[in-house]
Design a protein around this motif. Sequence first.
Motif, PDB file in Angstrom:
ATOM      1  N   CYS A 106       0.842  -1.203   0.000  1.00  0.00           N
ATOM      2  CA  CYS A 106       0.000   0.000   0.000  1.00  0.00           C
ATOM      3  C   CYS A 106       0.880   1.257   0.000  1.00  0.00           C
ATOM      4  CB  CYS A 106      -0.988  -0.021   1.151  1.00  0.00           C
ATOM      5  SG  CYS A 106      -0.324  -0.687   2.651  1.00  0.00           S
ATOM      6  N   ASP A 107       1.954   1.183  -0.773  1.00  0.00           N
ATOM      7  CA  ASP A 107       2.868   2.336  -0.840  1.00  0.00           C
ATOM      8  C   ASP A 107       3.168   2.634  -2.309  1.00  0.00           C
ATOM      9  OD1 ASP A 107       4.941   3.954   1.006  1.00  0.00           O
ATOM     10  OD2 ASP A 107       5.964   3.373  -0.848  1.00  0.00           O
ATOM     11  N   LEU A 108       3.671   3.845  -2.549  1.00  0.00           N
ATOM     12  CA  LEU A 108       4.040   4.249  -3.918  1.00  0.00           C
ATOM     13  C   LEU A 108       5.100   3.343  -4.543  1.00  0.00           C
ATOM     14  CD1 LEU A 108       4.368   8.132  -3.496  1.00  0.00           C
ATOM     15  CD2 LEU A 108       2.662   6.894  -4.842  1.00  0.00           C
ATOM     16  N   LEU A 109       5.872   2.675  -3.713  1.00  0.00           N
ATOM     17  CA  LEU A 109       6.945   1.828  -4.253  1.00  0.00           C
ATOM     18  C   LEU A 109       6.416   0.540  -4.890  1.00  0.00           C
ATOM     19  CD1 LEU A 109       9.991   1.993  -1.807  1.00  0.00           C
ATOM     20  CD2 LEU A 109       9.337   3.520  -3.664  1.00  0.00           C
ATOM     21  N   LYS A 110       5.136   0.270  -4.679  1.00  0.00           N
ATOM     22  CA  LYS A 110       4.566  -0.994  -5.167  1.00  0.00           C
ATOM     23  C   LYS A 110       4.834  -1.199  -6.667  1.00  0.00           C
ATOM     24  CE  LYS A 110       0.334  -3.688  -4.808  1.00  0.00           C
ATOM     25  NZ  LYS A 110      -0.232  -3.974  -6.090  1.00  0.00           N
ATOM     26  N   ASP A 111       4.712  -0.102  -7.446  1.00  0.00           N
ATOM     27  CA  ASP A 111       4.890  -0.223  -8.900  1.00  0.00           C
ATOM     28  C   ASP A 111       6.338  -0.437  -9.306  1.00  0.00           C
ATOM     29  OD1 ASP A 111       2.243   0.206  -9.154  1.00  0.00           O
ATOM     30  OD2 ASP A 111       2.402   2.330  -9.685  1.00  0.00           O
ATOM     31  N   PHE A 112       7.239  -0.376  -8.347  1.00  0.00           N
ATOM     32  CA  PHE A 112       8.662  -0.456  -8.695  1.00  0.00           C
ATOM     33  C   PHE A 112       9.327  -1.679  -8.074  1.00  0.00           C
ATOM     34  CE2 PHE A 112       7.198   3.865  -8.860  1.00  0.00           C
ATOM     35  CZ  PHE A 112       7.674   4.294 -10.091  1.00  0.00           C
ATOM     36  N   THR A 113       8.549  -2.516  -7.453  1.00  0.00           N
ATOM     37  CA  THR A 113       9.096  -3.724  -6.810  1.00  0.00           C
ATOM     38  C   THR A 113       8.419  -4.944  -7.426  1.00  0.00           C
ATOM     39  OG1 THR A 113       7.406  -3.498  -5.091  1.00  0.00           O
ATOM     40  CG2 THR A 113       9.580  -2.612  -4.591  1.00  0.00           C
ATOM     41  N   PRO A 114       9.044  -6.114  -7.330  1.00  0.00           N
ATOM     42  CA  PRO A 114       8.365  -7.306  -7.848  1.00  0.00           C
ATOM     43  C   PRO A 114       7.065  -7.534  -7.093  1.00  0.00           C
ATOM     44  CG  PRO A 114      10.389  -7.891  -6.664  1.00  0.00           C
ATOM     45  CD  PRO A 114      10.364  -6.407  -6.772  1.00  0.00           C
ATOM     46  N   GLU A 115       6.058  -7.981  -7.820  1.00  0.00           N
ATOM     47  CA  GLU A 115       4.774  -8.246  -7.175  1.00  0.00           C
ATOM     48  C   GLU A 115       4.945  -9.348  -6.130  1.00  0.00           C
ATOM     49  OE1 GLU A 115       1.857  -8.742 -10.292  1.00  0.00           O
ATOM     50  OE2 GLU A 115       0.648  -9.861  -8.849  1.00  0.00           O
ATOM     51  N   TYR A 116       4.402  -9.121  -4.966  1.00  0.00           N
ATOM     52  CA  TYR A 116       4.484 -10.111  -3.874  1.00  0.00           C
ATOM     53  C   TYR A 116       3.176 -10.894  -3.847  1.00  0.00           C
ATOM     54  CZ  TYR A 116       4.227 -11.731   1.003  1.00  0.00           C
ATOM     55  OH  TYR A 116       4.059 -12.476   2.137  1.00  0.00           O
ATOM     56  N   ARG A 117       3.260 -12.203  -4.031  1.00  0.00           N
ATOM     57  CA  ARG A 117       2.041 -13.023  -4.112  1.00  0.00           C
ATOM     58  C   ARG A 117       1.908 -13.950  -2.906  1.00  0.00           C
ATOM     59  NH1 ARG A 117       2.869 -14.303 -10.483  1.00  0.00           N
ATOM     60  NH2 ARG A 117       2.875 -12.134 -11.149  1.00  0.00           N
ATOM     61  N   GLY A 118       2.311 -13.470  -1.751  1.00  0.00           N
ATOM     62  CA  GLY A 118       2.130 -14.257  -0.532  1.00  0.00           C
ATOM     63  C   GLY A 118       3.246 -15.269  -0.333  1.00  0.00           C
ATOM     64  N   LYS A 263      12.971   7.824  -8.601  1.00  0.00           N
ATOM     65  CA  LYS A 263      13.366   8.908  -7.693  1.00  0.00           C
ATOM     66  C   LYS A 263      12.118   9.663  -7.196  1.00  0.00           C
ATOM     67  CE  LYS A 263      15.929  13.180  -7.536  1.00  0.00           C
ATOM     68  NZ  LYS A 263      16.359  14.277  -8.377  1.00  0.00           N
ATOM     69  N   ALA A 264      11.222   9.987  -8.128  1.00  0.00           N
ATOM     70  CA  ALA A 264      10.004  10.717  -7.739  1.00  0.00           C
ATOM     71  C   ALA A 264       9.196   9.899  -6.728  1.00  0.00           C
ATOM     72  CB  ALA A 264       9.169  11.033  -8.978  1.00  0.00           C
ATOM     73  N   ALA A 265       9.069   8.600  -6.993  1.00  0.00           N
ATOM     74  CA  ALA A 265       8.279   7.748  -6.085  1.00  0.00           C
ATOM     75  C   ALA A 265       8.965   7.695  -4.713  1.00  0.00           C
ATOM     76  CB  ALA A 265       8.141   6.353  -6.671  1.00  0.00           C
ATOM     77  N   GLU A 266      10.268   7.534  -4.714  1.00  0.00           N
ATOM     78  CA  GLU A 266      10.968   7.414  -3.429  1.00  0.00           C
ATOM     79  C   GLU A 266      10.882   8.722  -2.629  1.00  0.00           C
ATOM     80  OE1 GLU A 266      14.038   3.777  -4.415  1.00  0.00           O
ATOM     81  OE2 GLU A 266      14.791   5.795  -4.595  1.00  0.00           O
ATOM     82  N   GLU A 267      10.943   9.834  -3.338  1.00  0.00           N
ATOM     83  CA  GLU A 267      10.879  11.114  -2.618  1.00  0.00           C
ATOM     84  C   GLU A 267       9.517  11.337  -1.967  1.00  0.00           C
ATOM     85  OE1 GLU A 267      14.299  13.841  -4.732  1.00  0.00           O
ATOM     86  OE2 GLU A 267      12.331  13.750  -5.667  1.00  0.00           O
ATOM     87  N   SER A 268       8.482  10.679  -2.487  1.00  0.00           N
ATOM     88  CA  SER A 268       7.145  10.855  -1.896  1.00  0.00           C
ATOM     89  C   SER A 268       6.691   9.654  -1.075  1.00  0.00           C
ATOM     90  CB  SER A 268       6.104  11.078  -2.999  1.00  0.00           C
ATOM     91  OG  SER A 268       6.506  12.102  -3.840  1.00  0.00           O
ATOM     92  N   SER A 269       7.455   8.591  -1.115  1.00  0.00           N
ATOM     93  CA  SER A 269       7.009   7.343  -0.478  1.00  0.00           C
ATOM     94  C   SER A 269       7.120   7.387   1.047  1.00  0.00           C
ATOM     95  CB  SER A 269       7.874   6.189  -1.013  1.00  0.00           C
ATOM     96  OG  SER A 269       7.896   5.115  -0.099  1.00  0.00           O
ATOM     97  N   GLU A 270       6.043   6.966   1.677  1.00  0.00           N
ATOM     98  CA  GLU A 270       6.043   6.894   3.144  1.00  0.00           C
ATOM     99  C   GLU A 270       7.003   5.794   3.610  1.00  0.00           C
ATOM    100  OE1 GLU A 270       2.575   6.277   6.376  1.00  0.00           O
ATOM    101  OE2 GLU A 270       2.003   7.225   4.490  1.00  0.00           O
ATOM    102  N   PHE A 271       6.940   4.664   2.911  1.00  0.00           N
ATOM    103  CA  PHE A 271       7.809   3.543   3.261  1.00  0.00           C
ATOM    104  C   PHE A 271       9.278   3.985   3.202  1.00  0.00           C
ATOM    105  CE2 PHE A 271      10.582   0.039   2.166  1.00  0.00           C
ATOM    106  CZ  PHE A 271      10.198  -0.948   3.050  1.00  0.00           C
ATOM    107  N   PHE A 272       9.627   4.660   2.114  1.00  0.00           N
ATOM    108  CA  PHE A 272      11.019   5.082   1.923  1.00  0.00           C
ATOM    109  C   PHE A 272      11.455   6.052   3.016  1.00  0.00           C
ATOM    110  CE2 PHE A 272      14.498   7.234  -0.446  1.00  0.00           C
ATOM    111  CZ  PHE A 272      15.208   6.119  -0.851  1.00  0.00           C
TER     112      PHE A 272
END
Length: 343
Positions: A106-118, A263-272
């Motif tokens: 549930c973070d902006l980084l989701k689109d930049f990481t491999p999909e996690y399928r449990g 970079k844009a996603a990381e600068e706004s990401s809560e997780f980051f």
Amino acid sequence: MCRCTLPRLLFGSVTAAVKMASTGGSDDDLSDWESPVDIDLDAPPSKQMNPWSVVTSVAKWVGLGKNKKLWTQLAGHQGSFQAGESQTVLKKLLERERQCYVNIQCDLLKDFTPEYRGDVQKQGETYLQLQDLLSGFTCPCVMDVKMGCRTYHEEELKNARENPVFRKDIYRKMTDLDPDAPTPEEREKGGVTKARYLRWRDEMSSSVNLSFRIEGIRKDDGSSSKDFKRVNLRNQVREKFRFFLGGNKIALEAYLKRLEAIKAAEESSEFFSQHELVGSSLLFVHDSEKANIWIIDFGKTQALPAGVKIDHRTPWVEGNHEDEYLKGLENLTAIFTELANDT
Ligand code: I3P
């Protein structure tokens, strides 16, 4: 019959390292590259080369083109990966990494990481099911770039001071690369602490210098190398990037766009903003038609202590928890931009 090319990996990096140490050679010399080797994917298992014996070459993941289900674990711990179902790869569970993937959902980084399928259980082990990042590529070139200025936690430094454990195995890795590296005390004990070894590796490579380092490269012909330990200077890194790209302008443009988006996603990401990223990599993948970059490896990513804030750019000093990730990302992007301007 289906034949594929895998990197030959039978001699490990030590031979190359010794050779380089004794000749004073640099990593610019590509003679240590592992040649590809043919394997027959239709042969019965006993006659196939075990994919896990082909390991240790380049990035974490090496695919063999569309629909080929062979994975190699590279640069990390042996045996941590297995091929999974439906274009997934299974990675041995580390609770810290699982928690990162859960939070990233549930973070902006989701689109930049491999999909996690449990998670999935296999032979008594628990694995994370992650998207196979190479599944859409044909004969991909792959590069693993470890981000940040350090590959150890601050706690590891403290532990090494208070309760040092002198390890012989990493002492050997150290002296294979540079016989003069150990201190008199380490020489006497025949061991080094892990924190000291990791710090030495960071200094020798470009981690301290540029806040990122190349861990491994695999080219589209299956040849590969992870011998970038002494690639320290900006122009050396630049030549490695140039070699990796092989003049592919489509990939270069796509990489630049993706780096800006990351970079844009990381600068706004809560997780980051709430984590120090240690030992996390960017995985670059391209073929002749497309390219992409993903953020991978969260096994050492940890939440910042309460009240501690970092900007991922301020130089790290012990106690401030900085990782210099964004500084590294900017250095890396600047080098790719120079390559684009060159062409
Ligand atoms: C290894 C590398 C790994 C590290 C490993 C090191 O050094 O830094 O990331 O595992 O520690 O030996 P090298 O790249 O020079 O081979 P972690 O990421 O788990 O710390 P290990 O020997 O304790 O497995």
